[in-house]
Scaffold this active site. Structure first.
Site, short mmCIF file in Angstrom:
data_model
loop_
_atom_site.label_atom_id
_atom_site.label_comp_id
_atom_site.label_asym_id
_atom_site.label_seq_id
_atom_site.Cartn_x
_atom_site.Cartn_y
_atom_site.Cartn_z
N ALA A 179 -7.98 27.22 4.44
CA ALA A 179 -7.53 25.96 5.02
C ALA A 179 -6.01 25.95 5.08
O ALA A 179 -5.34 26.75 4.43
CB ALA A 179 -8.03 24.78 4.20
N GLU A 235 5.58 33.28 2.29
CA GLU A 235 6.38 33.59 1.12
C GLU A 235 5.98 32.64 -0.02
O GLU A 235 5.90 31.43 0.16
CB GLU A 235 7.87 33.40 1.44
CG GLU A 235 8.79 33.70 0.28
CD GLU A 235 8.81 35.17 -0.11
OE1 GLU A 235 9.05 35.45 -1.30
OE2 GLU A 235 8.57 36.03 0.76
N ARG A 282 0.86 -1.19 0.00
CA ARG A 282 0.00 0.00 0.00
C ARG A 282 0.89 1.24 0.00
O ARG A 282 1.58 1.51 0.99
CB ARG A 282 -0.90 0.02 1.25
CG ARG A 282 -1.82 -1.19 1.38
CD ARG A 282 -2.94 -1.15 0.37
NE ARG A 282 -3.87 -2.25 0.55
CZ ARG A 282 -4.00 -3.27 -0.29
NH1 ARG A 282 -3.23 -3.35 -1.35
NH2 ARG A 282 -4.90 -4.21 -0.07
#
Length: 199
Positions: A80, A142, A41
């Site tokens: 967010a 930045e 996985r």
């Protein structure tokens, strides 16, 4: 909903680090399947993130437009950002809202969580509502460029329906907003996360 899931669970066997970049940390886990066979996985480890649904006194919500390189498009999103090392969820939400939009909030409510890419990342995004907003100065990182604007929930819903908004966290945020406005999902404006929820 069924609760017995032993026949679905995979057992970790080993892990190999594939990439440790500035932002992405990719690993490959070997797991033992319920059948007893092994498989691999590959996925991205993520520190977690927050999303803020900022509610203005006139009912409008705070949104952003930002160019997202993987999509090669300017995307409409709720504010967010990812958690810094050792940072709490609410602290991160307050910081991201202030830095990206300039807004500070008087009240905060934890809504829930979403996992935007469960097939290839362990990222969890905490959903926060904020109200009693006051506008100050933005402090963008930045290299960060984004426009802040406001819209009515009706406008945002139309953009979600038309496909103009396709960011998964913002679509989930719209679902939360709709249900909160209808009174079907109730928020706790104490600023606390429920017991048993980490971060």
């Amino acid at each position: 909903m069924p609760t017995a899931d032993g026949h679905l669970r995979e057992t970790p066997v080993s892990r190999t680090e594939l990439l440790k970049g500035h932002f992405l940390h990719v690993v490959c886990d070997t797991v033992r399947l319920p059948s007893g066979h092994e498989a691999t996985r590959e996925y991205v480890l993520h520190p977690g993130a927050v999303m803020v649904i900022g509610l203005l006194d006139d009912g409008r919500v705070v949104l952003e437009r930002q160019f997202r390189h993987p999509m090669q498009a300017v995307v409409i999103e709720f504010p967010a950002g990812k958690l810094d090392a050792g940072e709490g969820s609410l602290t991160c939400a307050q910081r991201e809202l202030r830095e990206e939009t300039g807004y500070s909030a008087r009240e905060w409510a934890f809504a829930g969580r979403l996992a935007p890419t469960i097939a290839y990342s362990d990222e969890i995004i905490d959903i926060w509502f904020a109200r009693g907003l006051s506008l100050g100065e933005r402090r963008l990182d930045e290299g960060e460029f984004l426009d802040v604007f406001t819209a009515t929930p009706t406008e945002l819903q139309a953009w979600c329906h038309s496909g103009e908004v396709f960011d998964s966290k913002t679509l989930v945020g719209m679902l939360w907003l709709q249900n909160v406005q209808r009174g079907e999902w109730v928020l706790d404006w104490s600023g606390r996360m429920p017991a048993g929820v980490a971060r």
